[in-house]
Write a protein that holds these residues in place. Structure first.
Motif, PDB file in Angstrom:
ATOM      1  N   PRO A   1       0.835  -1.198   0.000  1.00 57.71           N
ATOM      2  CA  PRO A   1       0.000   0.000   0.000  1.00 57.71           C
ATOM      3  C   PRO A   1       0.876   1.255   0.000  1.00 57.71           C
ATOM      4  O   PRO A   1       2.061   1.180   0.351  1.00 57.71           O
ATOM      5  CB  PRO A   1      -0.787  -0.137   1.310  1.00 57.71           C
ATOM      6  N   PRO A   2       0.366   2.390  -0.452  1.00 56.48           N
ATOM      7  CA  PRO A   2      -1.040   2.622  -0.794  1.00 56.48           C
ATOM      8  C   PRO A   2      -1.403   2.264  -2.237  1.00 56.48           C
ATOM      9  O   PRO A   2      -2.580   2.274  -2.565  1.00 56.48           O
ATOM     10  CB  PRO A   2      -1.187   4.128  -0.577  1.00 56.48           C
TER      11      PRO A   2
ATOM     12  N   GLY B   1      -1.044  -0.710  -3.646  1.00 57.40           N
ATOM     13  CA  GLY B   1      -1.686  -2.003  -3.540  1.00 57.40           C
ATOM     14  C   GLY B   1      -2.694  -2.045  -2.416  1.00 57.40           C
ATOM     15  O   GLY B   1      -2.977  -1.032  -1.772  1.00 57.40           O
ATOM     16  N   PRO B   2      -3.265  -3.228  -2.151  1.00 51.69           N
ATOM     17  CA  PRO B   2      -4.298  -3.364  -1.115  1.00 51.69           C
ATOM     18  C   PRO B   2      -3.765  -3.014   0.269  1.00 51.69           C
ATOM     19  O   PRO B   2      -2.574  -3.105   0.539  1.00 51.69           O
ATOM     20  CB  PRO B   2      -4.673  -4.854  -1.197  1.00 51.69           C
ATOM     21  N   GLY B   3      -4.709  -2.621   1.143  1.00 50.31           N
ATOM     22  CA  GLY B   3      -4.341  -2.360   2.522  1.00 50.31           C
ATOM     23  C   GLY B   3      -4.452  -0.924   2.949  1.00 50.31           C
ATOM     24  O   GLY B   3      -4.308  -0.616   4.134  1.00 50.31           O
ATOM     25  N   ALA B   4      -4.708  -0.017   2.029  1.00 50.54           N
ATOM     26  CA  ALA B   4      -4.861   1.406   2.342  1.00 50.54           C
ATOM     27  C   ALA B   4      -6.292   1.827   2.040  1.00 50.54           C
ATOM     28  O   ALA B   4      -6.988   1.174   1.255  1.00 50.54           O
ATOM     29  CB  ALA B   4      -3.867   2.242   1.523  1.00 50.54           C
ATOM     30  N   PRO B   5      -6.769   2.929   2.628  1.00 47.49           N
ATOM     31  CA  PRO B   5      -8.099   3.433   2.297  1.00 47.49           C
ATOM     32  C   PRO B   5      -8.216   3.755   0.812  1.00 47.49           C
ATOM     33  O   PRO B   5      -7.213   4.052   0.141  1.00 47.49           O
ATOM     34  CB  PRO B   5      -8.221   4.701   3.156  1.00 47.49           C
ATOM     35  N   ALA B   6      -9.431   3.698   0.296  1.00 46.73           N
ATOM     36  CA  ALA B   6      -9.649   3.899  -1.138  1.00 46.73           C
ATOM     37  C   ALA B   6      -9.145   5.257  -1.606  1.00 46.73           C
ATOM     38  O   ALA B   6      -8.577   5.376  -2.699  1.00 46.73           O
ATOM     39  CB  ALA B   6     -11.128   3.738  -1.471  1.00 46.73           C
ATOM     40  N   GLY B   7      -9.347   6.310  -0.801  1.00 46.89           N
ATOM     41  CA  GLY B   7      -8.874   7.631  -1.200  1.00 46.89           C
ATOM     42  C   GLY B   7      -7.375   7.677  -1.365  1.00 46.89           C
ATOM     43  O   GLY B   7      -6.847   8.250  -2.324  1.00 46.89           O
ATOM     44  N   ALA B   8      -6.652   7.059  -0.440  1.00 45.65           N
ATOM     45  CA  ALA B   8      -5.194   7.020  -0.534  1.00 45.65           C
ATOM     46  C   ALA B   8      -4.748   6.213  -1.742  1.00 45.65           C
ATOM     47  O   ALA B   8      -3.774   6.552  -2.417  1.00 45.65           O
ATOM     48  CB  ALA B   8      -4.606   6.426   0.748  1.00 45.65           C
ATOM     49  N   ARG B   9      -5.465   5.141  -2.053  1.00 39.69           N
ATOM     50  CA  ARG B   9      -5.119   4.320  -3.208  1.00 39.69           C
ATOM     51  C   ARG B   9      -5.385   5.070  -4.512  1.00 39.69           C
ATOM     52  O   ARG B   9      -4.627   4.930  -5.482  1.00 39.69           O
ATOM     53  CB  ARG B   9      -5.885   2.995  -3.188  1.00 39.69           C
ATOM     54  N   LEU B  10      -6.463   5.860  -4.545  1.00 42.39           N
ATOM     55  CA  LEU B  10      -6.727   6.686  -5.721  1.00 42.39           C
ATOM     56  C   LEU B  10      -5.599   7.679  -5.950  1.00 42.39           C
ATOM     57  O   LEU B  10      -5.132   7.871  -7.080  1.00 42.39           O
ATOM     58  CB  LEU B  10      -8.055   7.425  -5.556  1.00 42.39           C
ATOM     59  N   ARG B  11      -5.164   8.336  -4.880  1.00 44.02           N
ATOM     60  CA  ARG B  11      -4.082   9.301  -5.029  1.00 44.02           C
ATOM     61  C   ARG B  11      -2.800   8.621  -5.503  1.00 44.02           C
ATOM     62  O   ARG B  11      -2.099   9.117  -6.405  1.00 44.02           O
ATOM     63  CB  ARG B  11      -3.858  10.030  -3.692  1.00 44.02           C
ATOM     64  N   ALA B  12      -2.489   7.462  -4.913  1.00 41.47           N
ATOM     65  CA  ALA B  12      -1.281   6.740  -5.296  1.00 41.47           C
ATOM     66  C   ALA B  12      -1.368   6.237  -6.730  1.00 41.47           C
ATOM     67  O   ALA B  12      -0.381   6.255  -7.472  1.00 41.47           O
ATOM     68  CB  ALA B  12      -1.047   5.566  -4.336  1.00 41.47           C
ATOM     69  N   PHE B  13      -2.561   5.791  -7.139  1.00 39.80           N
ATOM     70  CA  PHE B  13      -2.752   5.295  -8.505  1.00 39.80           C
ATOM     71  C   PHE B  13      -2.426   6.378  -9.525  1.00 39.80           C
ATOM     72  O   PHE B  13      -1.710   6.138 -10.504  1.00 39.80           O
ATOM     73  CB  PHE B  13      -4.196   4.825  -8.677  1.00 39.80           C
ATOM     74  N   GLY B  14      -2.973   7.568  -9.326  1.00 37.53           N
ATOM     75  CA  GLY B  14      -2.729   8.639 -10.289  1.00 37.53           C
ATOM     76  C   GLY B  14      -1.276   9.056 -10.350  1.00 37.53           C
ATOM     77  O   GLY B  14      -0.726   9.246 -11.434  1.00 37.53           O
ATOM     78  N   ARG B  15      -0.655   9.200  -9.196  1.00 39.36           N
ATOM     79  CA  ARG B  15       0.745   9.634  -9.186  1.00 39.36           C
ATOM     80  C   ARG B  15       1.642   8.577  -9.831  1.00 39.36           C
ATOM     81  O   ARG B  15       2.536   8.908 -10.614  1.00 39.36           O
ATOM     82  CB  ARG B  15       1.189   9.928  -7.758  1.00 39.36           C
TER      83      ARG B  15
ATOM     84  N   GLU C   1      -2.647  13.564   3.624  1.00 38.85           N
ATOM     85  CA  GLU C   1      -1.430  12.748   3.616  1.00 38.85           C
ATOM     86  C   GLU C   1      -0.396  13.254   2.624  1.00 38.85           C
ATOM     87  O   GLU C   1       0.773  12.932   2.716  1.00 38.85           O
ATOM     88  CB  GLU C   1      -1.775  11.299   3.259  1.00 38.85           C
ATOM     89  N   GLU C   2      -0.827  14.020   1.638  1.00 39.32           N
ATOM     90  CA  GLU C   2       0.063  14.428   0.573  1.00 39.32           C
ATOM     91  C   GLU C   2       0.731  15.761   0.885  1.00 39.32           C
ATOM     92  O   GLU C   2       0.144  16.636   1.500  1.00 39.32           O
ATOM     93  CB  GLU C   2      -0.709  14.557  -0.749  1.00 39.32           C
ATOM     94  N   THR C   3       1.967  15.909   0.448  1.00 41.93           N
ATOM     95  CA  THR C   3       2.673  17.180   0.559  1.00 41.93           C
ATOM     96  C   THR C   3       2.349  18.013  -0.660  1.00 41.93           C
ATOM     97  O   THR C   3       2.543  17.558  -1.793  1.00 41.93           O
ATOM     98  CB  THR C   3       4.196  16.959   0.626  1.00 41.93           C
ATOM     99  N   PRO C   4       1.846  19.240  -0.499  1.00 40.13           N
ATOM    100  CA  PRO C   4       1.488  20.050  -1.670  1.00 40.13           C
ATOM    101  C   PRO C   4       2.689  20.282  -2.571  1.00 40.13           C
ATOM    102  O   PRO C   4       3.829  20.389  -2.114  1.00 40.13           O
ATOM    103  CB  PRO C   4       0.989  21.364  -1.046  1.00 40.13           C
ATOM    104  N   ALA C   5       2.427  20.351  -3.872  1.00 38.60           N
ATOM    105  CA  ALA C   5       3.482  20.666  -4.823  1.00 38.60           C
ATOM    106  C   ALA C   5       3.977  22.079  -4.551  1.00 38.60           C
ATOM    107  O   ALA C   5       3.199  22.970  -4.227  1.00 38.60           O
ATOM    108  CB  ALA C   5       2.958  20.556  -6.253  1.00 38.60           C
ATOM    109  N   PRO C   6       5.299  22.329  -4.623  1.00 44.92           N
ATOM    110  CA  PRO C   6       5.823  23.659  -4.330  1.00 44.92           C
ATOM    111  C   PRO C   6       5.295  24.696  -5.299  1.00 44.92           C
ATOM    112  O   PRO C   6       5.122  24.429  -6.483  1.00 44.92           O
ATOM    113  CB  PRO C   6       7.338  23.471  -4.473  1.00 44.92           C
ATOM    114  N   GLY C   7       5.010  25.879  -4.799  1.00 46.38           N
ATOM    115  CA  GLY C   7       4.543  26.977  -5.637  1.00 46.38           C
ATOM    116  C   GLY C   7       5.693  27.831  -6.101  1.00 46.38           C
ATOM    117  O   GLY C   7       6.859  27.585  -5.755  1.00 46.38           O
TER     118      GLY C   7
END
Length: 251
Positions: free
Chosen positions: A109-110, A112-126, A223-229
């Motif tokens: 995870p995140p 793969g399995p074992g993390a909340p769906a929202g965290a997995r969505l974020r990890a999938f896209g990145r 959970e995510e660190t914002p991208a630097p501005g």
């Protein structure tokens, strides 16, 4: 292909949607003959050599002769294994796709399995965006023809994965429609346009994905660190609308 894909917008087994995901992931393996151990090793060596060539010279530099030289085998071996350059490109992308699918289904995870769906969505896209950038020339070269863009097994597998995560993260949403919206953000042609033609950094695309997921699921992404501005040292480069005055000029 040995089996026709089911023409359905919803998984056929609503109580067990994971079964549909696994069926799609298994299609490529069903179509490929069983390989002897030595043949499988030789094929893997050829694909590794091809991947290095694409990384170093782009898909345009991928030829059967170059792969044979990089893998220290005869050119005939490459032709016998893959048929032609199109077959080699397809096999190379399939090799990458299988590794990514394995990470989604059984990796840590995140992603793969074992993390909340929202965290997995974020990890999938990145992870998808980074993979797309690493293989951009290859993915563009292997882009399905328009009539197969939305029905190819790899895309159906990935979209099915998003549907499952969306049903958990946003149970009141139309997961089928939203999965297409999310997949559009990860389209190789769009990634090429935004990075190569509009000059956007990968970090901006990742930040856009995180924002999209947060809005779709109506949840923050703490959970995510914002991208630097711009004030934090990242050079702000204009988007296409700023570069092309004709898009903004009054009529």
């Amino acid at each position: 292909m040995s089996a026709a894909l089911p023409p359905s917008s919803e998984p056929r087994d609503a109580d067990h949607p994971e079964a549909e995901l696994l069926r799609l992931g298994a299609l490529a393996a069903e179509d490929e003959p069983c390989l002897r151990a030595d043949a499988a090793r030789n094929r893997a060596r050829l694909l590794e050599a091809a991947a290095r060539l694409v990384a170093e010279h782009g898909a345009a530099g991928l030829t059967m002769e170059a792969v044979a030289t990089a893998a220290s085998v005869g050119k005939g071996t490459v032709f016998r294994r893959f048929g032609d350059r199109t077959g080699l490109l397809s096999a190379l992308l399939d090799h990458s796709e299988k590794k990514f699918q394995a990470a989604l289904l059984a990796g840590p995870p995140p992603l793969g399995p074992g993390a909340p769906a929202g965290a997995r969505l974020r990890a999938f896209g990145r992870a998808s965006l980074r993979r797309c950038m690493d293989e951009l020339a290859l993915q563009l070269a292997a882009e399905p023809v328009p009539e197969r863009r939305y029905t190819s097994p790899p895309r159906r597998f990935l979209r099915g994965h998003l549907v499952l995560l969306l049903r958990e993260a946003a149970p009141d949403a139309d997961a089928e429609i939203l999965s297409h919206t999310l997949m559009a953000h990860l389209d190789p042609a769009l990634v090429h346009h935004l990075t190569a033609q509009c000059g956007m950094p990968l970090e901006r695309l990742e930040a856009g994905w995180l924002d999209l997921v947060a809005r779709v699921t109506r949840t923050p992404h703490e959970e995510e660190t914002p991208a630097p501005g711009p004030a934090e040292g990242r050079e702000e480069r204009p988007g296409c609308s700023e570069q092309d005055g004709s898009l903004l000029a009054p009529g």
